[in-house]
Design an enzyme around this catalytic site. Structure first.
Site, PDB file in Angstrom:
ATOM      1  N   CYS A 142      59.222  14.945  20.297  1.00  0.00           N
ATOM      2  CA  CYS A 142      59.435  16.232  20.965  1.00  0.00           C
ATOM      3  C   CYS A 142      59.049  16.160  22.449  1.00  0.00           C
ATOM      4  O   CYS A 142      59.740  15.535  23.238  1.00  0.00           O
ATOM      5  CB  CYS A 142      58.685  17.333  20.215  1.00  0.00           C
ATOM      6  SG  CYS A 142      59.278  19.004  20.560  1.00  0.00           S
ATOM      7  N   HIS A 143      57.944  16.806  22.865  1.00  0.00           N
ATOM      8  CA  HIS A 143      57.485  16.703  24.249  1.00  0.00           C
ATOM      9  C   HIS A 143      56.488  15.564  24.427  1.00  0.00           C
ATOM     10  O   HIS A 143      56.033  15.310  25.546  1.00  0.00           O
ATOM     11  CB  HIS A 143      56.858  18.028  24.705  1.00  0.00           C
ATOM     12  CG  HIS A 143      57.846  19.148  24.833  1.00  0.00           C
ATOM     13  ND1 HIS A 143      58.163  19.981  23.773  1.00  0.00           N
ATOM     14  CD2 HIS A 143      58.611  19.559  25.879  1.00  0.00           C
ATOM     15  CE1 HIS A 143      59.075  20.867  24.168  1.00  0.00           C
ATOM     16  NE2 HIS A 143      59.364  20.633  25.440  1.00  0.00           N
ATOM     17  N   GLU A 174      65.287  23.821  25.541  1.00  0.00           N
ATOM     18  CA  GLU A 174      64.475  24.631  26.466  1.00  0.00           C
ATOM     19  C   GLU A 174      65.229  25.900  26.862  1.00  0.00           C
ATOM     20  O   GLU A 174      64.650  26.987  26.942  1.00  0.00           O
ATOM     21  CB  GLU A 174      64.123  23.828  27.724  1.00  0.00           C
ATOM     22  CG  GLU A 174      63.407  22.519  27.492  1.00  0.00           C
ATOM     23  CD  GLU A 174      61.973  22.667  26.998  1.00  0.00           C
ATOM     24  OE1 GLU A 174      61.569  23.763  26.573  1.00  0.00           O
ATOM     25  OE2 GLU A 174      61.256  21.643  27.023  1.00  0.00           O
TER      26      GLU A 174
END
Length: 243
Positions: A142-143, A174
């Site tokens: 993910c991030h 996002e």
């Protein structure tokens, strides 16, 4: 090195940032299942797992414990402060207090909070670089790939993602969350932008931004979103076992 000569121990990285991010003023922090699901995969595969953040502190993103992202079994672990995972969180280590050579696999969990601290998290970066230099597996979901541009290959001096394919949370994701402008206003670097600036080829999931999708490129394993946390960890284990 082969997997038999590497420590069967995972450093599961957690963001230490727990502060304002969302438009409504909510804090961001650790995305709970992006650490829980990999932890379970690694433990079931016989790995020792150590949780660490850059400062030794952490906080949970309240959005991540919404029923949208949590199953009944996830809530059972979350509500049981005596569970193995709850105890691991309670015993969160400070990255610089650890010995990098003790780990054979590095896995970066996520949450938008990682955009704040991972790019300059020197202690975590040092462990990832050591794992890579010794022939181990570096993985992120993910991030979590926010840390990867800063992880350097000692042989080339470049990021370990240079010339490799990676994924991570998408720009379209996002946008769907209404966070594109917020990320820009805060001067944070989106995952795709950071990866491409470091010389990587960023891979979009073939379906939507929230579909399970992960990419293996040699010893580098990345996943796109919360739904990919389990599969990314599974592929990281497979990559480790194939060394």
């Amino acid at each position: 090195m082969t997997s038999s000569s590497l420590p069967k121990r995972v450093l599961l990285a957690v963001t230490s940032y727990h502060g304002p991010f969302y438009v409504n003023g909510d804090n961001t922090g650790l995305f709970y299942t992006e650490a829980l699901h990999p932890y379970k995969v690694f433990r079931e595969a016989g790995f020792e797992v150590v949780l660490a953040s850059e400062t030794g502190a952490y906080g949970i993103d309240p959005h991540s414990i919404d029923k949208t992202f949590m199953s009944e079994s996830d809530y059972a672990v979350y509500n049981d402060k005596g569970s193995d995972f709850s105890q691991a969180l309670a015993g969160m280590r400070k990255a610089s207090d650890l010995t990098p050579e003790d780990y054979g696999l590095f896995f970066a969990s996520a949450g938008h909070a990682t955009l704040f601290d991972y790019p300059e998290a020197a202690g975590l970066i040092a462990i990832a670089e050591s794992v890579w230099a010794r022939g181990g597996i570096v993985s992120a979901v993910c991030h979590g790939p926010a840390i990867l541009p800063a992880v350097k290959d000692a042989a080339t001096g470049k990021s370990i993602v240079a010339g490799r394919s990676v994924t991570g949370f998408t720009d379209s994701g996002e946008e769907q969350l209404g966070l594109t402008k917020r990320i820009k206003d805060l001067g944070l670097v989106p995952i795709s932008e950071g990866a491409e600036a470091a010389g990587a080829t960023y891979k979009e999931p073939p379906g939507g931004p929230f579909d399970d999708f992960s990419v293996v490129d040699g010893r580098l394993v990345t996943g796109t979103n919360p739904a990919s946390a389990h599969s990314t960890a599974v592929k990281a284990v497979e990559a480790f076992n194939s060394l």
